[in-house]
Design an enzyme around this catalytic site. Structure first.
Site, PDB file in Angstrom:
ATOM      1  N   ASP A  49      78.514 156.851 105.299  1.00 15.78           N
ATOM      2  CA  ASP A  49      77.883 157.614 106.106  1.00 15.78           C
ATOM      3  C   ASP A  49      78.977 158.367 107.013  1.00 15.78           C
ATOM      4  OD1 ASP A  49      78.648 155.439 108.072  1.00 15.78           O
ATOM      5  OD2 ASP A  49      76.506 154.765 108.088  1.00 15.78           O
ATOM      6  N   ASP A 109      69.615 152.848 101.478  1.00 18.20           N
ATOM      7  CA  ASP A 109      70.415 151.855 102.115  1.00 18.20           C
ATOM      8  C   ASP A 109      69.870 151.042 103.022  1.00 18.20           C
ATOM      9  OD1 ASP A 109      72.072 152.352 104.892  1.00 18.20           O
ATOM     10  OD2 ASP A 109      71.465 154.149 103.983  1.00 18.20           O
ATOM     11  N   CYS A 112      62.740 133.990  90.305  1.00 15.37           N
ATOM     12  CA  CYS A 112      64.063 134.512  90.258  1.00 15.37           C
ATOM     13  C   CYS A 112      65.123 133.679  89.537  1.00 15.37           C
ATOM     14  CB  CYS A 112      64.584 134.623  91.910  1.00 15.37           C
ATOM     15  SG  CYS A 112      66.297 135.165  92.341  1.00 15.37           S
ATOM     16  N   CYS A 152      68.679 133.970  90.298  1.00 12.04           N
ATOM     17  CA  CYS A 152      69.784 133.973  90.751  1.00 12.04           C
ATOM     18  C   CYS A 152      70.367 132.650  90.770  1.00 12.04           C
ATOM     19  CB  CYS A 152      69.912 134.699  92.134  1.00 12.04           C
ATOM     20  SG  CYS A 152      69.104 133.758  93.326  1.00 12.04           S
ATOM     21  N   CYS A 154      68.491 130.329  93.378  1.00  4.00           N
ATOM     22  CA  CYS A 154      67.225 129.799  93.083  1.00  4.00           C
ATOM     23  C   CYS A 154      67.627 128.729  91.849  1.00  4.00           C
ATOM     24  CB  CYS A 154      66.379 130.958  92.495  1.00  4.00           C
ATOM     25  SG  CYS A 154      65.778 131.671  94.132  1.00  4.00           S
ATOM     26  N   HIS A 173      70.557 135.776  97.102  1.00  3.51           N
ATOM     27  CA  HIS A 173      69.284 135.535  96.806  1.00  3.51           C
ATOM     28  C   HIS A 173      68.498 137.019  97.089  1.00  3.51           C
ATOM     29  CE1 HIS A 173      65.030 134.939  96.059  1.00  3.51           C
ATOM     30  NE2 HIS A 173      64.905 135.225  97.118  1.00  3.51           N
TER      31      HIS A 173
END
Length: 367
Positions: free
Chosen positions: A92, A265, A303, A305, A308, A334
């Protein structure tokens, strides 16, 4: 170097499937960009980001200019080498800091005088300087310097601010010399439909590789943000990517993709992770709550991940309460997984025509 290709438009909403090509790879859209303000996504190694499926990240021009200095990043070979990230990066412009550091800056036609939030040292940031810094950083996509109009603002203030952003946009385009970087213009106009239309048309007439929508999610209601997003997107070209800056919640992403947005974002998944708030398929979980002290189930059974698959809510609560650094890492893994997988689900729903069904699901969970 930069190319955007629109693959498909949803039949029931304004959602779009596409991709853009940069010197560091191809990115599928819609896309969510994890925020790496200081050349690091907080609590994550780049290898971990790659493993989660992150395709592009955002870094901050203002913060990297102050520390370590854009000259140091340039000497290191650019931001990609400096932080060991070989995929696309968007920087940015520092324009949001014009908004967020309101007590430390003064705006003029030439640019913005800042007081560094680190040590109070004076800084003068101009459109030309913002482009120079971003060229030193070497991101694949750079963004024009603008004033993020505060909310609420009068029509007169908003119009003057918008017109300043337009003049700065022209100066940014004139200052850019690197052909391997895409430059996005920013549309402003506050919460006024006619100014949003005027700004979009003016920024498009200047001509950029993509178009960002700024000045939203700054305190207005959700309904007003969605309305201004849809109004603005309607005046942007179909053959260029549309980027809604600084947004937002899982529901925000789905709602704004339905209104024609391609890129997002937001610090929300990473900041909330560090604050102990986790996004799941059943809604938000405040892991510090006492009810999780003896909850030995997975955080989210939908999930896959690392967090998890391997840790219980009781353990995640324990390490958060004990202020262990690992808590930041596991929570961030996560939350980013949730966001990136949500974007994948959005793409699939556009492909198979079930976008409205996904919207209703998210409304039920996160409204």
């Amino acid at each position: 170097m930069f190319k955007f290709k629109l693959h498909k438009k949803d039949s029931t909403t304004k959602a779009r499937l596409g991709e853009f090509t940069t010197p560091h790879g191809v990115v599928q859209t819609p896309i969510f960009m994890p925020v790496g303000t200081n050349a690091t996504v907080k609590a994550m190694m780049v290898e971990g980001l790659t493993g989660l499926g992150a395709e592009i990240i955002l870094s901050n021009t203002y913060h990297l200019y102050l520390r370590p200095g854009s000259d140091i990043v340039r000497k290191a070979g650019g931001l990609h080498k400096f932080m060991n990230w070989d995929k696309p990066i968007l920087t940015d412009s520092g324009g949001f800091q014009v908004f967020s550091l309101g007590q430390l800056r003064k705006i003029s036609e030439a640019g913005v005088k800042f007081r560094s939030h680190i040590d109070g040292a004076p800084i003068f940031l101009t459109p030309e300087k913002a482009i120079e810094i971003q060229q030193d950083l070497g991101a694949d996509i750079i963004v024009c310097f603008d004033e993020c109009t505060p909310y609420p603002s009068t029509f007169e203030y908003t119009k003057n601010s918008m017109e300043l952003t337009h003049r700065w946009a022209k100066r940014c385009k004139d200052a850019k010399t690197r052909d391997d970087q895409a430059l996005f213009g920013i549309v402003q106009g506050g919460m006024y439909k006619d100014l949003r239309e005027e700004s979009a048309k003016e920024i498009v007439s200047i001509g950029f590789d993509g178009y960002a929508i700024g000045g939203l999610s700054v305190g207005e209601t959700k309904d007003l943000m969605y309305e201004m997003t849809e109004v603005t997107a309607g005046f942007l070209p179909e053959d260029k990517p549309r980027y809604l800056m600084g947004v937002g919640t899982p529901l925000d992403l789905v709602e704004c993709i339905s209104r024609g947005i391609d890129m997002f974002d937001c610090v929300m998944p990473t900041r909330n992770a560090r604050n102990g708030t986790l996004f799941t398929s059943k809604g938000k979980v405040a892991i510090k709550n006492a009810k999780y002290a003896e909850d030995f189930s997975s955080l989210d059974d939908e999930c896959i991940c690392v967090t998890c698959k391997n840790y219980t809510k009781a353990y995640l609560r324990h390490i958060w309460m004990a202020k262990e650094i690992l808590s930041y890492n596991l929570n961030t893994i996560h939350n980013l997984t949730y966001y990136l997988n949500l974007i994948k689900r959005v793409r699939s729903s556009i492909e198979d025509g079930s976008m409205n069904k996904l919207r209703e699901e998210l409304k039920a969970i996160y409204s």
